[in-house]
Motif scaffolding. Structure first.
Motif: not given
Length: 124
Positions: A102-124
């Motif tokens: 239940t506790t939060i963590n800021s480290i990648v290795s602290g997470y057990d399950y991952w999604g496939q990702g979604t692309q965010v692109t910001v143009t100037s």
């Protein structure tokens, strides 16, 4: 086991907004701390935001504080990342992640399950 599916990414101009969603399925979603990470080309995956199962504790990467908001709706098994004031440096693939505890963590290795990702692109 928890399955995560992100959505809501896209192309936006600097200063614009996007809301990412992460739909979770599987066991005990209500008890999982959840996080958002991002990975830009050629860079390591980095922490963006995290939230406890109750929503009572939230953490953000310093550079997104005041611009991004993480939230969750346990009834819908969904976690959100509202992104306002987007900057070109926010461009990355954004990943949703879940912990077994239940506790939060800021480290990648602290997470057990991952999604496939979604692309965010910001143009100037």
């Amino acid at each position: 086991q928890v399955q995560l599916v992100e959505s809501g990414g896209g192309l936006v101009q600097a200063g614009g907004s996007l809301r990412l969603s992460c739909a979770a399925s599987g066991r005990t979603f209500n008890k999982n701390a959840m996080g958002w990470f991002r990975q830009a080309p050629g860079k390591q995956r980095e922490f963006v935001a995290a939230i406890t199962w109750s929503g009572g504790s939230i953490s953000y990467k310093d550079s997104v504080k005041g611009r991004f908001t993480i939230s969750r709706d346990n009834a819908k098994n969904t976690v959100y990342l509202q992104m306002n004031g987007l900057k070109p440096e926010d461009t990355a693939v954004y990943y949703c992640a879940a912990r077994k505890i239940t506790t939060i963590n800021s480290i990648v290795s602290g997470y057990d399950y991952w999604g496939q990702g979604t692309q965010v692109t910001v143009t100037s």
